[in-house]
Scaffold this motif. Structure first.
Motif, short mmCIF file in Angstrom:
data_model
loop_
_atom_site.label_atom_id
_atom_site.label_comp_id
_atom_site.label_asym_id
_atom_site.label_seq_id
_atom_site.Cartn_x
_atom_site.Cartn_y
_atom_site.Cartn_z
N PHE A 1 26.60 -20.62 -0.10
CA PHE A 1 25.18 -20.93 -0.13
C PHE A 1 24.59 -20.83 -1.53
CE2 PHE A 1 20.63 -20.06 0.73
CZ PHE A 1 20.33 -21.20 1.45
N ALA A 2 25.13 -19.97 -2.36
CA ALA A 2 24.60 -19.78 -3.72
C ALA A 2 25.03 -20.95 -4.60
CB ALA A 2 25.07 -18.44 -4.28
N ILE B 1 13.74 -20.72 -0.56
CA ILE B 1 14.94 -20.02 -1.01
C ILE B 1 14.80 -19.72 -2.50
CG2 ILE B 1 17.46 -20.13 -1.24
CD1 ILE B 1 16.43 -20.19 1.69
N PRO B 2 14.97 -18.46 -2.91
CA PRO B 2 14.85 -18.15 -4.33
C PRO B 2 16.02 -18.73 -5.14
CG PRO B 2 15.56 -16.20 -3.10
CD PRO B 2 15.27 -17.29 -2.10
N TRP B 3 15.73 -19.10 -6.38
CA TRP B 3 16.79 -19.56 -7.29
C TRP B 3 16.51 -19.00 -8.66
CZ3 TRP B 3 21.33 -21.25 -6.16
CH2 TRP B 3 22.14 -21.68 -7.21
N PRO B 4 17.50 -18.40 -9.31
CA PRO B 4 18.88 -18.26 -8.82
C PRO B 4 18.94 -17.41 -7.56
CG PRO B 4 18.64 -17.35 -11.06
CD PRO B 4 17.31 -17.83 -10.64
N TYR B 5 19.91 -17.77 -6.71
CA TYR B 5 20.07 -17.06 -5.44
C TYR B 5 20.50 -15.63 -5.74
CZ TYR B 5 21.13 -16.55 -0.46
OH TYR B 5 21.14 -16.15 0.85
N PRO B 6 19.80 -14.64 -5.19
CA PRO B 6 20.12 -13.25 -5.52
C PRO B 6 21.50 -12.82 -5.00
CG PRO B 6 18.32 -13.37 -3.92
CD PRO B 6 18.67 -14.77 -4.29
N ALA B 7 22.08 -11.85 -5.68
CA ALA B 7 23.42 -11.35 -5.33
C ALA B 7 23.47 -10.78 -3.92
CB ALA B 7 23.87 -10.30 -6.34
N ASP B 8 22.33 -10.30 -3.41
CA ASP B 8 22.28 -9.77 -2.04
C ASP B 8 21.58 -10.73 -1.08
OD1 ASP B 8 19.65 -9.55 -2.89
OD2 ASP B 8 19.35 -7.56 -2.02
#
Length: 184
Positions: A28-29, A40-47
């Motif tokens: 998904f990232a 959806i946040p970008w950059p996609y967070p690690a968690d």
């Protein structure tokens, strides 16, 4: 009712769990997956995947929601997409889905939507679904058209880069029945 495991052709649909976090995060990232999905946040967070799965597991206890991970049968532990249906008052749409870029163009999401719509219409006895998509998302539009959706309006949604035009679609039991016959 709990989300059941469903099988069709070369894929298995089962409720995803925290064990699926690494695969979801990996697939998904990806900007090409995320750019057409609102909120959806970008950059996609690690968690990001873990937070999403935890939220959906909590939602499934408190709200009417059904969610599946999409798995290819030859790689049954590798989640490559998700599909969910939400039936509660504060949602402006009933369904959302995404699929790993490596699996685009193979009919996987059309098959997943078909199987899950059977569940929604024939097991849950829902009369219709409302879904949305970015107007420029041709692949999502194709899945919707193949599975009985018709555009009933336009809206403005929040996407990366700001407010963008989106289509509002409806799928009814009669429109699904016609589409379902055409897919067979």
């Amino acid at each position: 009712m709990q989300t059941p495991t469903l099988d069709i052709k070369g894929i298995s649909l089962r409720p995803f769990s925290l064990a699926d976090t690494p695969a979801m995060q990996k697939h998904f990232a990806n900007w090409n997956v995320v750019k057409s999905i609102g909120g959806i946040p970008w950059p996609y967070p690690a968690d990001g995947a873990r937070s999403y799965i935890e939220r959906r597991l909590k939602d499934s206890v408190e709200k009417e929601i059904y969610f599946w991970g999409v798995f290819q049968k030859q790689h049954p532990k590798e989640l490559v997409g998700t599909i969910e249906y939400r039936f509660f008052d504060d949602e402006k749409e009933n369904r959302g889905f995404w699929l790993s870029e490596a699996h685009w163009g193979k009919g996987i999401m059309t098959d997943a939507v078909s199987k899950t719509q059977d569940f929604v219409f024939f097991e849950l006895d829902k009369p219709h679904l409302l879904v949305r998509s970015l107007c420029t998302n041709a692949a999502s539009k194709a899945v919707k058209e193949k599975t009985g959706a018709r555009i009933i309006g336009k809206s403005i949604g929040s996407y990366h880069g700001g407010k963008k035009d989106e289509d509002v679609w409806e799928i009814t039991l009669p429109s699904w029945a016609v589409a379902r016959n055409n897919l067979c």
